[in-house]
Design a protein around this motif. Sequence first.
Motif, mmCIF file in Angstrom:
data_model
loop_
_atom_site.group_PDB
_atom_site.id
_atom_site.type_symbol
_atom_site.label_atom_id
_atom_site.label_comp_id
_atom_site.label_asym_id
_atom_site.label_seq_id
_atom_site.Cartn_x
_atom_site.Cartn_y
_atom_site.Cartn_z
ATOM 1 N N LEU A 208 -13.180 -1.176 44.651
ATOM 2 C CA LEU A 208 -11.874 -0.543 44.870
ATOM 3 C C LEU A 208 -11.881 0.910 44.419
ATOM 4 C CD1 LEU A 208 -9.298 -3.339 43.934
ATOM 5 C CD2 LEU A 208 -9.651 -2.286 46.175
ATOM 6 N N THR A 209 -12.455 1.163 43.230
ATOM 7 C CA THR A 209 -12.494 2.540 42.722
ATOM 8 C C THR A 209 -13.213 3.456 43.711
ATOM 9 O OG1 THR A 209 -12.576 1.640 40.489
ATOM 10 C CG2 THR A 209 -13.107 3.963 40.729
ATOM 11 N N LEU A 210 -14.304 2.966 44.279
ATOM 12 C CA LEU A 210 -15.064 3.785 45.233
ATOM 13 C C LEU A 210 -14.263 4.077 46.500
ATOM 14 C CD1 LEU A 210 -18.534 2.067 44.809
ATOM 15 C CD2 LEU A 210 -17.798 4.258 43.867
ATOM 16 N N THR A 211 -13.370 3.153 46.878
ATOM 17 C CA THR A 211 -12.579 3.396 48.092
ATOM 18 C C THR A 211 -11.579 4.537 47.915
ATOM 19 O OG1 THR A 211 -10.742 1.876 47.573
ATOM 20 C CG2 THR A 211 -12.649 0.939 48.732
ATOM 21 N N SER A 212 -11.346 4.955 46.673
ATOM 22 C CA SER A 212 -10.315 5.985 46.468
ATOM 23 C C SER A 212 -10.702 7.320 47.088
ATOM 24 C CB SER A 212 -9.979 6.147 44.987
ATOM 25 O OG SER A 212 -11.088 6.594 44.263
ATOM 26 N N THR B 121 -13.260 -4.416 41.132
ATOM 27 C CA THR B 121 -12.800 -3.155 40.527
ATOM 28 C C THR B 121 -13.686 -1.978 40.927
ATOM 29 O OG1 THR B 121 -11.914 -4.380 38.644
ATOM 30 C CG2 THR B 121 -12.258 -2.021 38.336
ATOM 31 N N MET B 122 -15.003 -2.170 40.864
ATOM 32 C CA MET B 122 -15.919 -1.077 41.181
ATOM 33 C C MET B 122 -15.792 -0.686 42.656
ATOM 34 S SD MET B 122 -20.018 -0.820 40.374
ATOM 35 C CE MET B 122 -20.672 -1.559 41.859
#
Lengths: 333, 333
Positions: B146-150, B143-144
Amino acid sequence: MVKVLQYGVGSIGSKITKALASKPWIEIVGAVDSDEAKIGKDLGVVAGLGKKIDVKICGSLNEALKYVKADVVLHTTSSWLSVVEPQILEIVENRLSVISTCEELAYPWRKNPETAKRIDETARKNGVVVLGTGVNPGFVLDTMILTLTSVCISIDRIEAWRIVDASKRRLPLQRKIGSGMSLEEFKSAVQKGRMGHIGLRESFDMIADSLGWKFDHVEENLEPVIASTPIETEFFKIKPGQVTGVSQNVRGTIGNVEKLKLNLQMYLNAENPRDTVKIEGVPSLEFEVKNGIPGDDATVAIVINMIPRVLNAEPGLRTMKDLKLPFAWLRAF
Amino acid sequence: MVKVLQYGVGSIGSKITKALASKPWIEIVGAVDSDEAKIGKDLGVVAGLGKKIDVKICGSLNEALKYVKADVVLHTTSSWLSVVEPQILEIVENRLSVISTCEELAYPWRKNPETAKRIDETARKNGVVVLGTGVNPGFVLDTMILTLTSVCISIDRIEAWRIVDASKRRLPLQRKIGSGMSLEEFKSAVQKGRMGHIGLRESFDMIADSLGWKFDHVEENLEPVIASTPIETEFFKIKPGQVTGVSQNVRGTIGNVEKLKLNLQMYLNAENPRDTVKIEGVPSLEFEVKNGIPGDDATVAIVINMIPRVLNAEPGLRTMKDLKLPFAWLRAF
């Protein structure tokens, strides 16, 4: 394929156009800009793609929509809600969802509740979604912090910093932080409003409402950063004593205890640029993005990456905290 | 008030119970455990709250549901999907949503697609939601990241490390990483399966599917970390040459290029424990959690913080990437 209309072909709009052109799941179908020098020209040429892409820049949304159908509008015209409200309402009344980089739209529910309500109601009525996002507000000092809190049982205090070396950023950004001003010019510009980074209060409000923190006192301030040595950028030659940028804070206290503090420093040749989040709680956490998240690329990215989330959200004015987990959309839609 | 039933009153279940008791928006209504020594006792006493809370631990879900109604079940019994599947199905067939710390449930769609489908269909049929989460899998390495890839326009490669000092963790964790084993015992335990951290492949699969990366080759390995000096913890005395923990990798390649690598090191007295994410792309990013996110507290937190997200989600088997942005739920529900 998602059909995208680019509304605003300035610096960020052009960067978005370039990124859109690299995405196999996106078709750029139209473009709008108010600049007479751009109207009638090909979007690819104006955006710096180095080639025509068969999309003519129109002077109004109405005109653009005469020729094409779109699924979503990417909107990059202004930081100010008062400026963008009629544009957003027009987009929404044409039954189009919109993602905007307007900083005041990232979380308008506290500072501009009536505008927020008007946009929300119009969006619901037309069955479309409105989202304000970007690197900040939109990610670093709100979405990223909130995501990190999900591993906390309790939180006493949050403090976060974003320290940006503005010397590598665009001219409009270097200008809006006061680069090259005298201290007097800076103070006078601050008094006229419209100085410094927009959106810090919106980030603060998004965190506060998400965590349910009702502050007794909220304080905002904006200070100049002054050059002690000469600084030269692509755009400015700064003498010692002149302004190189800003340091802005929003602080919220409950009782006499400071619970939330956001600090944004943007100045030329900033030392040790970084994004740092400190959470005091159970557990306490400290996070850092080394060198900080690069602003323009990150804004371009998050605007595009949110398209699938926006197209599948419930109608209305949404904020980052209302949508599904954001991540890079690298696959087919 | 959300009525919560705690299913599993082991170490994590007890910690969750303590945290639940501190939440004004939660009412603990029931508890289930298979341990004869706990059945019939008060949950508050068994969980270490130091007082009775008028909730008797029952030996089965059926029995617990004779006396109470619940809105959601928090489930903490096993890392293995084969063990928890009948428990999850029973919960779901009682029309209850469930959040489980079962590591293999965090993203079962690749490794256990048939079980995932059965759970998903049963959840949909009963109009409830199933979520597997925790610190990891569930946050740090999925989750962490993935969030950073945004904030990325494009991504060439992701590498992430979680380095945990196991010497401060629970006995079951110190045991499952092989603390105190000889190299031969470790190798034999690995061959029997059920050694080391569970869920690294699930984190990997969640990232891969989210980003749309289809690998030509995926390699998993598990190596012992060997003591070079004597180490003493609350539970173990380790001699040089004995095992102090594990280092695990999952790597995915497309063509001959490694695109995604997750590394988890958990060993006694690990130096410089931290969580680090490196994204090579546009822009490249490097992110670090100093000292790393503390495992047990973070698992307790995210399980509770996801309750509002789960109660408002569409029925079915969900994963962290399918739900709205996670954050600490400190306010009323």
